[in-house]
Write a protein that holds these residues in place. Structure first.
Motif, PDB file in Angstrom:
ATOM      1  N   ILE A 146       0.839  -1.211   0.000  1.00 56.62           N
ATOM      2  CA  ILE A 146       0.000   0.000   0.000  1.00 56.62           C
ATOM      3  C   ILE A 146       0.870   1.256   0.000  1.00 56.62           C
ATOM      4  CG2 ILE A 146      -1.692   1.328   1.345  1.00 56.62           C
ATOM      5  CD1 ILE A 146      -2.967  -1.379   2.116  1.00 56.62           C
ATOM      6  N   ALA A 147       1.922   1.247   0.797  1.00 58.89           N
ATOM      7  CA  ALA A 147       2.848   2.398   0.794  1.00 58.89           C
ATOM      8  C   ALA A 147       3.450   2.583  -0.603  1.00 58.89           C
ATOM      9  CB  ALA A 147       3.947   2.186   1.830  1.00 58.89           C
ATOM     10  N   PHE A 148       3.821   1.466  -1.231  1.00 56.10           N
ATOM     11  CA  PHE A 148       4.349   1.500  -2.600  1.00 56.10           C
ATOM     12  C   PHE A 148       3.317   2.110  -3.553  1.00 56.10           C
ATOM     13  CE2 PHE A 148       4.178  -0.971  -6.642  1.00 56.10           C
ATOM     14  CZ  PHE A 148       5.347  -0.547  -7.234  1.00 56.10           C
ATOM     15  N   ALA A 149       2.061   1.668  -3.455  1.00 51.27           N
ATOM     16  CA  ALA A 149       0.993   2.176  -4.336  1.00 51.27           C
ATOM     17  C   ALA A 149       0.802   3.682  -4.134  1.00 51.27           C
ATOM     18  CB  ALA A 149      -0.312   1.433  -4.065  1.00 51.27           C
ATOM     19  N   ASP A 191      12.763   1.995  -8.492  1.00 53.97           N
ATOM     20  CA  ASP A 191      13.330   2.961  -7.536  1.00 53.97           C
ATOM     21  C   ASP A 191      12.340   3.221  -6.400  1.00 53.97           C
ATOM     22  OD1 ASP A 191      15.582   3.240  -9.067  1.00 53.97           O
ATOM     23  OD2 ASP A 191      14.973   5.146 -10.001  1.00 53.97           O
ATOM     24  N   ILE A 192      11.076   3.360  -6.765  1.00 58.17           N
ATOM     25  CA  ILE A 192      10.047   3.622  -5.745  1.00 58.17           C
ATOM     26  C   ILE A 192       9.902   2.411  -4.816  1.00 58.17           C
ATOM     27  CG2 ILE A 192       7.558   3.966  -5.416  1.00 58.17           C
ATOM     28  CD1 ILE A 192       7.657   5.863  -7.832  1.00 58.17           C
ATOM     29  N   ALA A 193       9.932   1.216  -5.414  1.00 57.41           N
ATOM     30  CA  ALA A 193       9.860  -0.004  -4.598  1.00 57.41           C
ATOM     31  C   ALA A 193      11.035  -0.044  -3.619  1.00 57.41           C
ATOM     32  CB  ALA A 193       9.861  -1.237  -5.493  1.00 57.41           C
ATOM     33  N   ALA A 194      12.219   0.275  -4.139  1.00 55.56           N
ATOM     34  CA  ALA A 194      13.421   0.272  -3.289  1.00 55.56           C
ATOM     35  C   ALA A 194      13.264   1.257  -2.134  1.00 55.56           C
ATOM     36  CB  ALA A 194      14.652   0.595  -4.123  1.00 55.56           C
TER      37      ALA A 194
END
Lengths: 201, 201
Positions: free
Chosen positions: A107-110, A132-135
């Motif tokens: 959810i934070a990733f989304a 990059d966002i996932a990382a």
């Protein structure tokens, strides 16, 4: 625990982004969990013979105005992306894969993907950018890139989209289902709130 | 006197009928007059390449459910007409003609047409039936029937629809404009209400 609120969205939908902000407060108020489900709005549109809102001659202009006005109404940061819409396969598959391990991280990733597109105007169709966002959410970057290209994750997402569109008849975004009741649109979150308050009518 | 609320509608639109009820309370609250403007939604749809809501495979079923749920929410009597949608030329031309003489009578006539269709399931495409409703509002029945067939009234309505669709870019119903701000949909009446309360944002 009460039933969760199922939230169906496409990462490329402005109203889904706005709805993702609005549903959080309503869910909290009623002690409901929100379960996030990315899907491909394009698949639904194909069957419905509809198009991205901004492609309609008159409704398109109105929608751009309304995205902005609704964002201001609720004090949600919003900048209409120049390049719109986007096909967001890597982000959607990535969400599914992260969620297998940890829902909260997914959810934070989304939320960060939405923000990258609708606040920072970044290219969320680019798998490297998405990685990059996932990382940034603590996910291993190369595992992520491998996962979103794996046949297993591709197949899982494809099957999920089929279930959402053909099975659950989700034709637009945001689309919410709670206690068996469906609400389509960021502008229906108020009625969903009333529905939970009153237990239906 | 503050600016009026312009209300654009098609007699055949369920959300316009629901919106006609919702806007009355909001207008009263803010001391605004409502100016009613019937038009032909079909003309707007042609340019937009959209269709009556109920004709979309999935959105159609959702809409039927939502008409009903929204009507119950606001305690507005509503029965989805079996024969839908209708081309309502006689009622729309008749509204324009009655309004030349008396706005209040024209609005009462419009409310009765909506009720005939969405409560009593009567055929509002039938000029004779529409004339009965006009007569019930104190309008001379034969004058009415003559007027809705006259070249002058036909031309006036045609020109009004052109102005609404091509000039004012009204693509759906209900569509409201107040103080230069446009709000589309029965589900945007709440935001219109907030807009008037706060003087915009």
């Amino acid at each position: 625990m009460s039933n969760p609120i199922d939230f169906y969205f496409d990462f490329s939908s402005p109203y889904a982004y706005l709805g993702s902000h609005l549903i959080v407060a309503v869910a909290e108020k009623h002690g409901r969990e929100v379960r996030w489900h990315p899907f491909m709005l394009g698949v639904a549109m194909k069957g419905e013979k509809t198009f991205p809102l901004t492609q309609y001659p008159m409704k398109g202009d109105y929608s751009r105005m309304d995205f902005d006005r609704t964002a201001r109404r609720h004090k949600i940061p919003f900048y209409m992306p120049v390049d719109f819409p986007k096909v967001t396969l890597a982000a959607s598959r990535g969400f599914l894969w992260i969620a297998l391990d940890n829902q909260a991280t997914a959810i934070a990733f989304a939320q960060n993907i939405f923000e990258a597109y609708f606040v920072d105007n970044r290219d969320i169709s680019d798998a490297e950018m998405v990685a990059d966002i996932a990382a940034g959410c603590g996910v291993d970057r190369s595992d992520f890139l491998e996962a979103v290209q794996s046949s297993a994750v591709k197949a899982a997402f494809k099957s999920s989209v089929e279930d959402i569109v053909s099975g659950k008849k989700v034709f637009g975004a945001p689309y919410f289902v709670v206690d068996g009741e469906a609400f389509w649109g960021a502008d229906r979150v108020g009625q969903l709130d009333d529905w939970l308050t009153e237990g239906g009518w």
